[in-house]
Design a protein around this motif. Structure first.
Motif, mmCIF file in Angstrom:
data_model
loop_
_atom_site.group_PDB
_atom_site.id
_atom_site.type_symbol
_atom_site.label_atom_id
_atom_site.label_comp_id
_atom_site.label_asym_id
_atom_site.label_seq_id
_atom_site.Cartn_x
_atom_site.Cartn_y
_atom_site.Cartn_z
ATOM 1 N N ARG A 242 0.837 -1.208 0.000
ATOM 2 C CA ARG A 242 0.000 0.000 0.000
ATOM 3 C C ARG A 242 0.871 1.258 0.000
ATOM 4 O O ARG A 242 0.575 2.226 -0.727
ATOM 5 C CB ARG A 242 -0.925 0.005 1.212
ATOM 6 N N ASN A 269 -7.226 -0.065 -6.251
ATOM 7 C CA ASN A 269 -8.545 -0.705 -6.261
ATOM 8 C C ASN A 269 -8.419 -2.213 -6.004
ATOM 9 O O ASN A 269 -9.151 -2.787 -5.181
ATOM 10 C CB ASN A 269 -9.220 -0.449 -7.607
ATOM 11 N N LEU A 272 -7.348 -2.879 -2.323
ATOM 12 C CA LEU A 272 -8.435 -2.680 -1.355
ATOM 13 C C LEU A 272 -9.445 -3.830 -1.408
ATOM 14 O O LEU A 272 -9.976 -4.242 -0.376
ATOM 15 C CB LEU A 272 -9.119 -1.350 -1.600
ATOM 16 N N THR A 273 -9.698 -4.357 -2.610
ATOM 17 C CA THR A 273 -10.603 -5.508 -2.673
ATOM 18 C C THR A 273 -9.970 -6.725 -2.011
ATOM 19 O O THR A 273 -10.674 -7.530 -1.382
ATOM 20 C CB THR A 273 -10.977 -5.868 -4.125
ATOM 21 N N SER A 281 -12.600 0.532 -2.253
ATOM 22 C CA SER A 281 -12.312 0.177 -3.651
ATOM 23 C C SER A 281 -13.280 0.872 -4.599
ATOM 24 O O SER A 281 -12.904 1.277 -5.708
ATOM 25 C CB SER A 281 -12.376 -1.340 -3.844
ATOM 26 N N MET A 307 -13.797 -1.725 -13.236
ATOM 27 C CA MET A 307 -13.454 -1.560 -11.822
ATOM 28 C C MET A 307 -14.702 -1.279 -10.997
ATOM 29 O O MET A 307 -14.896 -1.840 -9.911
ATOM 30 C CB MET A 307 -12.443 -0.410 -11.650
ATOM 31 N N SER A 311 -16.303 -3.589 -7.940
ATOM 32 C CA SER A 311 -16.513 -3.007 -6.610
ATOM 33 C C SER A 311 -17.981 -3.046 -6.211
ATOM 34 O O SER A 311 -18.309 -3.338 -5.057
ATOM 35 C CB SER A 311 -15.971 -1.576 -6.566
#
Length: 442
Positions: A242, A269, A272-273, A281, A307, A311
């Motif tokens: 990160r 993205n 975060l998922t 995300s 994306m 999400s």
């Protein structure tokens, strides 16, 4: 292997070719005598060129030979010497994709490397060799177009020389500045060839070696992006991943480099998922849409639509997930041939598995099964290891929900193969969870 060890092995390789045989010594003496005889018949320019070309590993183009062995880019004496050495069978030629490449046999290369060491010029030539490949990769628009944007399999023939140059540059008698520059331009090549462990290792060394002048540059941005991508897929979702994404993203924003902004937003993205921050995300996907619109990037708009679809699926809005995934598919068809690789992922494959799962949850079971299988088939046709793993992991639950344990089990077995072959450790861990779910349903 360190450069010094490699050089020592190269210099002495021909001495060990028949080690252990009763006839080893006579045969070694015969080989040595033959090479001495051939070498002594050469003119001084030919000797010099042969010694300098011993720095190459495997095949190399004439342009590389001229740069490394000559005193200027188009040194006619070097070209004449190379032609003469080919005629005397000390250098061989081969045609690759309609281009001519040169190489020294292992025994000749080892012998010539020994002669180069005797001349005391080995480090100077190794520096030239590293600088050549740094310049070559740095100026190649296909390699530098952004991570994963093109098929780089045609560049695989250069990887041995890139490795050798990096080993020298980061050795005790190398040049770290040259090495850092080379890593920066070689990182997309390592990623494109799915050599993620190597990419991470070299990028970490280069980042650690950056001085004050090197920090806050485009070079650092590329290295941060590469280390984040390669670490995520080989080590998992640690804080360092990160931090690298966010540092790279901050630099991309500073330089108003929307191409790299999109790459890094795609990476954030995905990250975060993977850690379960699905709301986060979704926010990042929306930021990606804004960047793609500002850049008028039609491919970026398709990718960010996908994306959003992924999400929305993860936050539980399956109708929106289906709408964005299918909208992106329709726009991709209008654009024609399109490469949807961003941050090491083929986002079309990612969207297909999200679409399959959303369709199932909305009650379209047969369409969901077809879409899940389509994701796996497309990923395997493209033979992109990360995308294959994604399709197998996220499509397998659709088969489980249907009660098709055979297809679910087959998906897990293929996942084991791909994750092991390409050192994609995080996918091996996810495979263990999938196996447990399959056993519970058996």
């Amino acid at each position: 292997m360190a450069f010094a060890e490699r050089q020592n092995c190269s210099t002495n390789r021909f001495k060990l070719l028949w080690q252990g045989r009763r006839t080893a010594l006579p045969r070694h003496q015969t080989l040595n005598a033959m090479l001495d005889w051939s070498y002594n018949l050469l003119g001084e320019r030919e000797k010099l060129v042969l010694c300098r070309l011993s720095v190459f590993v495997g095949v190399f183009p004439l342009k590389a030979a001229l740069s490394v062995a000559g005193t200027e880019a188009n040194d006619p004496d070097v070209a004449d010497a190379v032609a003469s050495l080919v005629g005397k069978s000390l250098i061989s030629t081969t045609a690759i994709s309609e281009a001519t490449y040169y190489r020294l046999l292992d025994t000749t290369q080892a012998y010539a490397a020994g002669k180069l060491a005797e001349r005391g010029d080995a480090d100077n030539i190794a520096r030239r060799h590293a600088i050549y490949y740094s310049n070559y990769l740095g100026h190649d628009e296909v390699v530098q177009s952004t991570f994963g944007a093109h098929d780089l399999s045609g560049y695989a023939l250069h990887i041995g020389n890139v490795r050798a140059a990096l080993e020298w540059a980061f050795s005790d008698h190398g040049d770290i500045a040259v090495g850092t520059e080379l890593v920066t331009w070689a990182a997309p090549l390592f990623v494109g060839l799915s050599l993620l462990d190597e990419c991470r290792s070299w990028c970490e060394q280069a980042l650690a070696a950056l001085d004050d002048a090197g920090r806050g540059t485009r070079g650092e941005m590329i290295l941060e992006e590469a280390v984040a991508l390669s670490s995520m897929f080989t080590k998992g979702n640690g804080d360092e991943v990160r931090a690298a994404i966010e540092r790279g993203l901050a630099l991309a924003e500073t330089f108003e480099d929307r191409g790299h902004q999109l790459q890094l937003l795609a990476g954030l993205n995905i990250f975060l998922t993977r850690i379960g921050d699905f709301r986060g995300s979704l926010t990042v996907a929306e930021q990606g849409v804004a960047v793609a619109r500002a850049a008028k990037d039609t491919v970026g708009l398709v990718m960010t639509d996908w994306m959003l679809g992924v999400s929305h699926h993860l936050v539980g809005n399956q109708a929106a997930a289906q709408r964005h995934c299918e909208g992106g598919m329709a726009n991709a068809v209008e654009l024609g041939q399109l490469n949807a690789n961003f941050f090491g992922y083929d986002h079309r494959i990612r969207a297909l598995v999200a679409l399959a799962r959303a369709l199932w949850l909305r009650g379209f079971s047969e369409q969901a099964l077809r879409t899940a299988q389509q994701a796996i088939d497309e990923a395997e046709r493209r033979d992109h290891p990360v995308s294959v793993c994604i399709s197998l992991i996220y499509a397998a639950p659709v088969f489980l929900w249907r009660g098709d344990l055979g297809r679910a089990s087959d998906s897990i077995e293929r996942l084991i193969k791909y994750a092991g072959r390409y050192s994609l450790a995080p996918y091996s861990h996810r495979r263990n969870g999938a196996e447990r779910r399959t056993r519970r349903n058996t």
